[in-house]
Design a protein around this motif. Structure first.
Motif, PDB file in Angstrom:
ATOM      1  N   ASN A 270      -2.349  -7.297  -8.525  1.00 24.01           N
ATOM      2  CA  ASN A 270      -3.037  -8.215  -7.821  1.00 24.01           C
ATOM      3  C   ASN A 270      -2.939  -8.118  -6.350  1.00 24.01           C
ATOM      4  O   ASN A 270      -1.828  -7.343  -6.139  1.00 24.01           O
ATOM      5  N   LEU A 271      -3.578  -8.797  -5.557  1.00 20.07           N
ATOM      6  CA  LEU A 271      -3.180  -8.484  -4.076  1.00 20.07           C
ATOM      7  C   LEU A 271      -1.712  -9.102  -3.601  1.00 20.07           C
ATOM      8  O   LEU A 271      -1.253  -8.483  -2.899  1.00 20.07           O
ATOM      9  N   TRP A 272      -1.228 -10.154  -4.133  1.00 24.38           N
ATOM     10  CA  TRP A 272       0.029 -10.430  -4.069  1.00 24.38           C
ATOM     11  C   TRP A 272       1.099  -9.617  -4.370  1.00 24.38           C
ATOM     12  O   TRP A 272       1.993  -9.317  -3.673  1.00 24.38           O
ATOM     13  N   ASP A 273       0.856  -9.002  -5.574  1.00 25.17           N
ATOM     14  CA  ASP A 273       1.565  -7.821  -5.865  1.00 25.17           C
ATOM     15  C   ASP A 273       1.546  -6.711  -4.913  1.00 25.17           C
ATOM     16  O   ASP A 273       2.956  -6.104  -4.559  1.00 25.17           O
ATOM     17  N   VAL A 274       0.471  -6.354  -4.189  1.00 22.33           N
ATOM     18  CA  VAL A 274       0.344  -5.296  -3.551  1.00 22.33           C
ATOM     19  C   VAL A 274       1.159  -5.612  -2.076  1.00 22.33           C
ATOM     20  O   VAL A 274       1.894  -4.698  -1.418  1.00 22.33           O
ATOM     21  N   ALA A 275       0.700  -6.665  -1.585  1.00 24.72           N
ATOM     22  CA  ALA A 275       1.398  -7.082  -0.392  1.00 24.72           C
ATOM     23  C   ALA A 275       2.953  -7.153  -0.421  1.00 24.72           C
ATOM     24  O   ALA A 275       3.604  -6.857   0.275  1.00 24.72           O
ATOM     25  N   THR A 276       3.457  -7.560  -1.655  1.00 24.52           N
ATOM     26  CA  THR A 276       5.107  -7.712  -1.995  1.00 24.52           C
ATOM     27  C   THR A 276       5.662  -6.251  -1.958  1.00 24.52           C
ATOM     28  O   THR A 276       6.615  -6.017  -1.165  1.00 24.52           O
ATOM     29  N   PHE A 277       4.710  -5.339  -2.637  1.00 28.18           N
ATOM     30  CA  PHE A 277       5.407  -4.161  -2.595  1.00 28.18           C
ATOM     31  C   PHE A 277       5.359  -3.272  -1.340  1.00 28.18           C
ATOM     32  O   PHE A 277       6.477  -2.825  -0.860  1.00 28.18           O
ATOM     33  N   LEU A 278       4.294  -3.313  -0.389  1.00 21.86           N
ATOM     34  CA  LEU A 278       4.139  -2.869   0.801  1.00 21.86           C
ATOM     35  C   LEU A 278       5.202  -3.473   1.583  1.00 21.86           C
ATOM     36  O   LEU A 278       5.851  -2.647   2.361  1.00 21.86           O
ATOM     37  N   LYS A 279       5.348  -4.835   1.579  1.00 23.53           N
ATOM     38  CA  LYS A 279       6.485  -5.427   2.556  1.00 23.53           C
ATOM     39  C   LYS A 279       7.959  -4.653   2.140  1.00 23.53           C
ATOM     40  O   LYS A 279       8.820  -4.677   3.139  1.00 23.53           O
ATOM     41  N   GLU A 280       8.202  -4.666   0.765  1.00 25.96           N
ATOM     42  CA  GLU A 280       9.525  -3.867   0.574  1.00 25.96           C
ATOM     43  C   GLU A 280       9.661  -2.496   1.037  1.00 25.96           C
ATOM     44  O   GLU A 280      10.790  -1.796   1.183  1.00 25.96           O
ATOM     45  N   GLN A 281       8.468  -1.961   1.046  1.00 22.54           N
ATOM     46  CA  GLN A 281       8.473  -0.426   1.725  1.00 22.54           C
ATOM     47  C   GLN A 281       8.582  -0.432   3.112  1.00 22.54           C
ATOM     48  O   GLN A 281       8.373   0.670   3.899  1.00 22.54           O
ATOM     49  N   GLY A 282       8.851  -1.515   4.047  1.00 23.92           N
ATOM     50  CA  GLY A 282       8.724  -1.504   5.574  1.00 23.92           C
ATOM     51  C   GLY A 282       7.641  -1.640   5.925  1.00 23.92           C
ATOM     52  O   GLY A 282       7.366  -1.375   7.298  1.00 23.92           O
ATOM     53  N   VAL A 283       6.239  -2.019   5.507  1.00 24.67           N
ATOM     54  CA  VAL A 283       5.033  -2.024   5.918  1.00 24.67           C
ATOM     55  C   VAL A 283       4.965  -3.199   6.865  1.00 24.67           C
ATOM     56  O   VAL A 283       5.337  -4.317   6.452  1.00 24.67           O
ATOM     57  N   VAL A 284       4.517  -3.268   8.092  1.00 20.57           N
ATOM     58  CA  VAL A 284       4.279  -4.346   8.931  1.00 20.57           C
ATOM     59  C   VAL A 284       3.137  -4.871   8.760  1.00 20.57           C
ATOM     60  O   VAL A 284       3.010  -6.199   8.813  1.00 20.57           O
ATOM     61  N   ASN A 285       1.941  -4.397   9.154  1.00 24.35           N
ATOM     62  CA  ASN A 285       0.524  -4.909   8.721  1.00 24.35           C
ATOM     63  C   ASN A 285      -0.183  -3.991   7.907  1.00 24.35           C
ATOM     64  O   ASN A 285       0.052  -2.705   7.803  1.00 24.35           O
ATOM     65  N   ALA A 286      -1.084  -4.431   6.975  1.00 26.81           N
ATOM     66  CA  ALA A 286      -1.761  -3.900   6.115  1.00 26.81           C
ATOM     67  C   ALA A 286      -2.863  -4.615   5.640  1.00 26.81           C
ATOM     68  O   ALA A 286      -2.762  -5.945   5.798  1.00 26.81           O
ATOM     69  N   ILE A 287      -3.965  -3.974   5.362  1.00 33.73           N
ATOM     70  CA  ILE A 287      -5.097  -4.800   4.587  1.00 33.73           C
ATOM     71  C   ILE A 287      -5.652  -4.051   3.249  1.00 33.73           C
ATOM     72  O   ILE A 287      -5.444  -2.815   3.056  1.00 33.73           O
ATOM     73  N   ASN A 288      -6.500  -4.758   2.659  1.00 30.19           N
ATOM     74  CA  ASN A 288      -6.773  -4.548   1.268  1.00 30.19           C
ATOM     75  C   ASN A 288      -8.126  -3.675   1.640  1.00 30.19           C
ATOM     76  O   ASN A 288      -8.972  -3.977   2.264  1.00 30.19           O
TER      77      ASN A 288
END
Length: 592
Positions: A270-288
């Motif tokens: 889900n999008l919560w999982d995606v946001a968490t995973f991207l945050k762990e990868q050092g992503v600063v800003n992201a959109i779905n």
């Protein structure tokens, strides 16, 4: 002829078979569009304005509804790096791919389905087909589209060309501006159309996942909320596990392309999982971006993900969906690709040829202002107009030369000056002709020999000053001598011709007159003799009455005078008969 006909028939048969095979293969590989994950049921995007988004966002962000990352031009790195990952998400193990693009301004593009005008024509094309045609190294699906009409949804800018704008619909956006800055968040229509630093790439998503390194889904739900869609409301769209696609950037300015496989409601994130995973990868800003059956990853033109849609030919197999816009990671390209025709594209940079400069090799090293008003800038420097010379074309040709490059030699004589452009001679007073080689004709002087001499007795004047008492040059004297000789010769010739013409008139000579006089005298004598003979003949007739046909009767006899006197006079042969004016001829009938 028969052999040619057979060959032609075979060619067209093979072509028809190939077309049928391609058509059947495409039909066999087409999907059922059965794994739909749509954020809105009717239309696309919320109905509220950009002002609503600005007012409702957290106070810490002020009035700014989007985030901008400054451009970072990185060199010495590969175009992109793509890695496969397997992670244990709350729904289970998830397979996906993370692609890092190092220089997004030069190597990342938003492409329309099938190429230019794909959105205009409401086309739906597989990611593979669009990526292969564009030569993409890596590609994945991007924006949303209407699954029924094929219409592209949201804002779309492709390689600097505004394909369409959403009219201010407030969904999460990702774009790259001309200066290389990365934009994530919500944009007003004015932001989208701003030309001070226009977008070169822009695409619309749904739900802003990360804002400045923090999960922003709750605030995004409030900003993008709308009514329910085919698979539920926007909350369901956020919370359901499915195949997902996203785009973001890290602290170094690299673009992160995210794609995972899944099946709506069964596996994925889900999008919560995606946001968490991207945050762990050092992503600063992201959109779905668009997910579900649309989630696709392609490497070098080949499908690298596991689609969730079933194939139309056999639902035991899975087929990639025909989608709308895609992200394309490509080699650095020069803009324009041919470097304006004045250079060579090497590693995405134009290597300009001689005399050209600029990123696009579209600017001459020689600028127009350097060549002044008498030259033109070329790759080889200033090219001067005819009659001008020097590095900046500021000097006229030296005396005696003219034309392009001052390479032509003047042919003017007698002190004539040469026009530096065309080489025409400007003659001094007293001379004329193309090369000033001719002295003014006698009787004329001055510039262009346009003035007439006014000397006594029509004497010639000085051809330069018009002075009458000037000593003429030797050549002029020789000319006058020749002219006088010529004139005298013509005069003598004329006189002789007139004299000869006068002599040729016909006159009677003395001998002729003598002959004419003698002839006339002879004729007069002959006439006199004829009259005498005639007179004698009449007298003889009077002696022979029987032979006389007529007789002369004097007027005295007519009046009754003495006939004896008349008879006596008639016998007299003399000159009295000549006086015929006093006599009348009397006719008598002849005797028998």
């Amino acid at each position: 002829m028969a052999a040619d006909s057979v060959k032609c028939a075979c060619f067209w048969s093979l072509l028809l078979i190939l077309c049928l095979r391609v058509s059947l293969a495409k039909k066999y590989r087409s999907s059922l569009d059965d794994d739909l994950l749509l954020p809105y049921a009717n239309g696309h995007g919320p109905a509220h304005s950009h002002r609503h988004v600005r007012v409702c966002q957290p106070i810490i962000y002020g009035n700014t509804t989007h985030e901008s990352s400054p451009p970072r031009h990185q060199t010495g790195q590969p175009v992109a790096e793509s890695n496969v990952f397997v992670t244990n998400a709350p729904s289970g193990w998830v397979y996906g791919r993370l692609t890092v693009v190092h220089d997004p301004l030069q190597t990342l593009s938003v492409l329309e389905p099938g190429g230019p005008d794909g959105c205009k024509n409401n086309r739906r094309v597989s990611v593979e087909e669009t990526a292969k045609a564009a030569g993409c190294l890596y590609a994945q699906n991007a924006g949303f589209f209407n699954t029924k009409s094929g219409q592209c949804l949201g804002n779309v800018v492709s390689n600097g060309r505004l394909v369409q704008d959403s009219g201010g619909v407030q969904n999460a956006q990702f774009g790259i501006r001309r200066d290389g800055s990365l934009i994530f968040g919500y944009l007003s229509q004015e932001d989208v159309l701003d030309q001070s630093n226009p977008f070169v790439q822009l695409v619309s998503g749904v739900i802003w996942l990360l804002r400045e390194g923090e999960i922003y889904i709750t605030q995004s739900l409030e900003a993008e909320c709308g009514k329910s869609q085919e698979t539920g409301n926007l909350s369901y769209f956020v919370n359901v596990v499915s195949a997902r696609t996203a785009v973001g950037h890290d602290a170094d300015g690299n673009i992160i392309l995210f794609q995972i496989d899944g099946q709506t409601g069964n596996r994925g994130m889900n999008l919560w999982d995606v946001a968490t995973f991207l945050k762990e990868q050092g992503v600063v800003n992201a959109i779905n971006l668009d997910g579900g059956g649309s989630s696709t990853c392609v490497i070098n033109g080949s499908l690298a993900s596991y689609p969730s849609d079933h194939c139309t030919s056999d639902n035991r197999w899975r087929c990639g969906r025909d989608v709308s816009t895609i992200f394309c990671v490509h080699q650095k390209s020069c803009k324009p690709e041919n470097c304006s025709g004045h250079g060579e594209c090497v590693g995405g940079l134009c290597r300009c040829g001689r005399g050209w400069q600029g990123e696009a090799c579209d600017s001459l090293l020689c600028q127009p202002s350097q060549c002044g008003s008498h030259g033109v800038c070329t790759p080889n420097g200033c090219v001067c107009d005819a009659g001008w010379r020097g590095e900046n074309c500021s000097y006229e040709c030296v005396r005696g030369f003219y034309g392009d490059g001052c390479n032509h030699t003047c042919s003017c004589v007698n002190g004539g000056s040469c026009d530096p452009v065309h080489g025409r001679c400007a003659c001094p007073p007293g001379f004329h002709g193309d090369t000033c080689d001719q002295v003014c004709p006698l009787g004329f002087f001055g510039l262009s020999c346009a003035q007439e001499c006014h000397c006594d007795d029509l004497c010639p004047c000085d051809p330069q000053t018009g002075t009458c008492n000037a000593t003429l040059q030797g050549e002029t004297n020789y000319t006058i001598h020749r002219a006088g000789h010529c004139l005298a010769t013509k005069m003598f010739t004329s006189w002789i011709q007139k004299e000869e013409a006068h002599r040729e008139q016909r006159h009677l000579t003395e001998r002729t007159w003598l002959i004419i006089t003698i002839l006339l005298a002879f004729l007069l004598s002959a006439s006199l003799m004829a009259h005498l003979v005639a007179a004698c003949s009449g007298s003889a007739a009077s002696h022979f009455p029987e032979r006389r046909d007529y007789s002369y009767v004097p007027l005295t006899n007519i009046n009754g005078a003495d006939q004896t006197r008349s008879a006596r006079r008639s016998r007299t042969c003399g000159l009295d008969l000549e006086d015929s004016d006093s006599q009348e001829e009397i006719w008598s009938s002849p005797r028998s």
